[in-house]
Design a protein around this motif. Structure first.
Motif, PDB file in Angstrom:
ATOM      1  N   ALA A 115       0.812  -1.216   0.000  1.00 51.67           N
ATOM      2  CA  ALA A 115       0.000   0.000   0.000  1.00 51.67           C
ATOM      3  C   ALA A 115       0.845   1.266   0.000  1.00 51.67           C
ATOM      4  O   ALA A 115       0.408   2.306  -0.493  1.00 51.67           O
ATOM      5  N   GLY A 116       2.066   1.193   0.530  1.00 55.43           N
ATOM      6  CA  GLY A 116       2.933   2.368   0.534  1.00 55.43           C
ATOM      7  C   GLY A 116       3.185   2.928  -0.851  1.00 55.43           C
ATOM      8  O   GLY A 116       3.407   4.134  -1.011  1.00 55.43           O
ATOM      9  N   ASN A 117       3.122   2.049  -1.865  1.00 56.48           N
ATOM     10  CA  ASN A 117       3.356   2.514  -3.228  1.00 56.48           C
ATOM     11  C   ASN A 117       2.295   3.508  -3.691  1.00 56.48           C
ATOM     12  O   ASN A 117       2.540   4.294  -4.601  1.00 56.48           O
ATOM     13  N   GLY A 118       1.129   3.486  -3.069  1.00 54.64           N
ATOM     14  CA  GLY A 118       0.088   4.445  -3.417  1.00 54.64           C
ATOM     15  C   GLY A 118       0.451   5.860  -3.023  1.00 54.64           C
ATOM     16  O   GLY A 118      -0.080   6.824  -3.593  1.00 54.64           O
ATOM     17  N   MET A 119       1.341   6.019  -2.037  1.00 56.69           N
ATOM     18  CA  MET A 119       1.799   7.343  -1.622  1.00 56.69           C
ATOM     19  C   MET A 119       3.122   7.716  -2.284  1.00 56.69           C
ATOM     20  O   MET A 119       3.437   8.895  -2.428  1.00 56.69           O
ATOM     21  N   LEU A 120       3.866   6.715  -2.698  1.00 57.58           N
ATOM     22  CA  LEU A 120       5.234   6.927  -3.175  1.00 57.58           C
ATOM     23  C   LEU A 120       5.298   7.882  -4.360  1.00 57.58           C
ATOM     24  O   LEU A 120       6.120   8.811  -4.370  1.00 57.58           O
ATOM     25  N   ASP A 121       4.445   7.688  -5.361  1.00 53.34           N
ATOM     26  CA  ASP A 121       4.508   8.530  -6.553  1.00 53.34           C
ATOM     27  C   ASP A 121       4.192   9.988  -6.232  1.00 53.34           C
ATOM     28  O   ASP A 121       4.770  10.901  -6.820  1.00 53.34           O
ATOM     29  N   GLY A 122       3.277  10.213  -5.293  1.00 55.62           N
ATOM     30  CA  GLY A 122       2.962  11.574  -4.895  1.00 55.62           C
ATOM     31  C   GLY A 122       4.154  12.256  -4.243  1.00 55.62           C
ATOM     32  O   GLY A 122       4.417  13.444  -4.479  1.00 55.62           O
ATOM     33  N   VAL A 123       4.894  11.515  -3.408  1.00 55.24           N
ATOM     34  CA  VAL A 123       6.092  12.079  -2.780  1.00 55.24           C
ATOM     35  C   VAL A 123       7.157  12.346  -3.849  1.00 55.24           C
ATOM     36  O   VAL A 123       7.828  13.389  -3.836  1.00 55.24           O
ATOM     37  N   LEU A 124       7.307  11.422  -4.799  1.00 57.03           N
ATOM     38  CA  LEU A 124       8.300  11.594  -5.860  1.00 57.03           C
ATOM     39  C   LEU A 124       7.975  12.783  -6.764  1.00 57.03           C
ATOM     40  O   LEU A 124       8.891  13.391  -7.333  1.00 57.03           O
ATOM     41  N   ASP A 125       6.703  13.113  -6.904  1.00 52.79           N
ATOM     42  CA  ASP A 125       6.348  14.334  -7.639  1.00 52.79           C
ATOM     43  C   ASP A 125       7.026  15.549  -7.019  1.00 52.79           C
ATOM     44  O   ASP A 125       7.450  16.470  -7.716  1.00 52.79           O
ATOM     45  N   CYS A 126       7.107  15.554  -5.686  1.00 53.13           N
ATOM     46  CA  CYS A 126       7.671  16.687  -4.952  1.00 53.13           C
ATOM     47  C   CYS A 126       9.182  16.588  -4.802  1.00 53.13           C
ATOM     48  O   CYS A 126       9.872  17.613  -4.717  1.00 53.13           O
ATOM     49  N   ILE A 127       9.701  15.350  -4.734  1.00 54.94           N
ATOM     50  CA  ILE A 127      11.144  15.137  -4.524  1.00 54.94           C
ATOM     51  C   ILE A 127      11.635  14.150  -5.580  1.00 54.94           C
ATOM     52  O   ILE A 127      11.959  12.992  -5.279  1.00 54.94           O
ATOM     53  N   PRO A 128      11.682  14.564  -6.849  1.00 52.98           N
ATOM     54  CA  PRO A 128      11.938  13.606  -7.932  1.00 52.98           C
ATOM     55  C   PRO A 128      13.327  12.971  -7.917  1.00 52.98           C
ATOM     56  O   PRO A 128      13.515  11.901  -8.507  1.00 52.98           O
ATOM     57  N   LEU A 129      14.287  13.593  -7.248  1.00 47.20           N
ATOM     58  CA  LEU A 129      15.648  13.045  -7.238  1.00 47.20           C
ATOM     59  C   LEU A 129      15.897  12.108  -6.051  1.00 47.20           C
ATOM     60  O   LEU A 129      17.016  11.613  -5.890  1.00 47.20           O
ATOM     61  N   ALA A 130      14.895  11.884  -5.240  1.00 44.32           N
ATOM     62  CA  ALA A 130      15.078  11.020  -4.072  1.00 44.32           C
ATOM     63  C   ALA A 130      15.414   9.592  -4.481  1.00 44.32           C
ATOM     64  O   ALA A 130      15.013   9.124  -5.552  1.00 44.32           O
ATOM     65  N   ARG A 131      16.151   8.912  -3.630  1.00 46.63           N
ATOM     66  CA  ARG A 131      16.390   7.482  -3.780  1.00 46.63           C
ATOM     67  C   ARG A 131      15.214   6.725  -3.152  1.00 46.63           C
ATOM     68  O   ARG A 131      14.606   7.209  -2.198  1.00 46.63           O
ATOM     69  N   VAL A 132      14.914   5.556  -3.676  1.00 50.00           N
ATOM     70  CA  VAL A 132      13.722   4.831  -3.235  1.00 50.00           C
ATOM     71  C   VAL A 132      14.089   3.432  -2.761  1.00 50.00           C
ATOM     72  O   VAL A 132      14.860   2.720  -3.419  1.00 50.00           O
ATOM     73  N   GLY A 133      13.541   3.055  -1.608  1.00 51.13           N
ATOM     74  CA  GLY A 133      13.706   1.703  -1.088  1.00 51.13           C
ATOM     75  C   GLY A 133      12.348   1.088  -0.801  1.00 51.13           C
ATOM     76  O   GLY A 133      11.325   1.783  -0.752  1.00 51.13           O
ATOM     77  N   PHE A 134      12.344  -0.227  -0.603  1.00 47.15           N
ATOM     78  CA  PHE A 134      11.099  -0.947  -0.363  1.00 47.15           C
ATOM     79  C   PHE A 134      11.286  -1.938   0.779  1.00 47.15           C
ATOM     80  O   PHE A 134      12.314  -2.622   0.853  1.00 47.15           O
ATOM     81  N   VAL A 135      10.283  -2.004   1.646  1.00 49.37           N
ATOM     82  CA  VAL A 135      10.243  -3.015   2.697  1.00 49.37           C
ATOM     83  C   VAL A 135       8.953  -3.805   2.512  1.00 49.37           C
ATOM     84  O   VAL A 135       7.855  -3.225   2.498  1.00 49.37           O
ATOM     85  N   GLY A 136       9.078  -5.115   2.331  1.00 43.70           N
ATOM     86  CA  GLY A 136       7.915  -5.976   2.144  1.00 43.70           C
ATOM     87  C   GLY A 136       7.523  -6.638   3.454  1.00 43.70           C
ATOM     88  O   GLY A 136       8.308  -7.409   4.020  1.00 43.70           O
ATOM     89  N   LEU A 137       6.342  -6.300   3.943  1.00 40.02           N
ATOM     90  CA  LEU A 137       5.825  -6.878   5.182  1.00 40.02           C
ATOM     91  C   LEU A 137       4.368  -7.250   4.961  1.00 40.02           C
ATOM     92  O   LEU A 137       3.624  -6.520   4.301  1.00 40.02           O
ATOM     93  N   TYR A 138       3.945  -8.393   5.488  1.00 38.39           N
ATOM     94  CA  TYR A 138       2.517  -8.664   5.527  1.00 38.39           C
ATOM     95  C   TYR A 138       2.138  -8.997   6.964  1.00 38.39           C
ATOM     96  O   TYR A 138       2.979  -9.414   7.763  1.00 38.39           O
ATOM     97  N   ARG A 139       0.872  -8.759   7.267  1.00 42.11           N
ATOM     98  CA  ARG A 139       0.408  -8.945   8.638  1.00 42.11           C
ATOM     99  C   ARG A 139      -0.174 -10.334   8.804  1.00 42.11           C
ATOM    100  O   ARG A 139      -1.076 -10.736   8.082  1.00 42.11           O
TER     101      ARG A 139
END
Length: 210
Positions: free
Chosen positions: A81-105
């Protein structure tokens, strides 16, 4: 509201959040609204980023102009679900580096189970923004931040769309040094660990999987 928790009560954020809560809102609109709200939350969570100056030439004169200090930011998405917010943040900070953490409950224990972790290099020199729409029990968020800290990062912020009091308390206990920025603090969790009144499962609403 405290130093640990900031609620972004901007009228546009609250209006868009109401549309997202409505169970009749389709997935495509839900995703677009989350993208838009992420812009506002990014503005707030980056408010105190470290700054420096550099010499530039405008068309009129030379000046010492403000610029971000240090290495590029790291954005860490808690899958999926974090990916739903990621693109919006990248719109504002396009040069940021991106990492991913996979967790399920684990639905029986409500504890997070890790299945993936890929973080940018040099985390010890970066500001990290960890994103996940829902701060419910707080267990997944706390576990993700454990991994970011293990990579050497010391300046971490957490951004979510909705938070439950139980999740905020869990994060404050586990990571009192990590500020939280959210659009709303809801009433409680139900017996299945979902936020009430909330908006249901953000991943399912986003991707139309239920």
């Amino acid at each position: 509201m405290s130093d640990h928790l900031t609620i972004v009560d901007h009228p546009l954020v609250q209006h868009k959040l109401t549309l997202m809560r409505d169970k009749t809102t389709p997935s495509a609109v839900f995703r677009q609204l989350l993208h838009e709200i992420s812009h506002f939350l990014t503005y707030e969570i980056t408010r105190d980023l470290p700054m420096t100056t550099k010499t530039i030439e405008t068309p009129m004169a030379e000046m010492e102009a403000p610029t971000l200090k240090g290495k590029k930011l790291a954005l860490i998405s808690i899958l999926r679900a974090g990916n739903g917010m990621l693109d919006g943040v990248l719109d504002c900070i396009p040069l940021a580096r991106v990492g991913f953490v996979g967790l399920y409950r684990d639905e029986a224990t409500l504890k997070p189970v890790q299945y993936y972790c890929k973080l940018p290099e040099g985390m010890n020199d970066r500001v990290a923004i960890v994103v996940d729409p829902m701060l419910a029990t707080g267990n997944s968020s706390a576990a993700a931040i454990d991994l970011v800290k293990a990579a050497g990062c010391t300046d971490i912020r957490f951004m979510c769309l909705l938070a439950a009091p139980e999740g905020v308390a869990r994060m404050q206990e586990a990571h009192p040094d990590v500020p939280i920025v959210t659009a709303a603090l809801d009433e409680r969790l139900n017996d299945k660990g979902y936020i009430v009144p909330g908006l249901g499962d953000a991943g399912d609403r986003m991707f139309g999987t239920k």
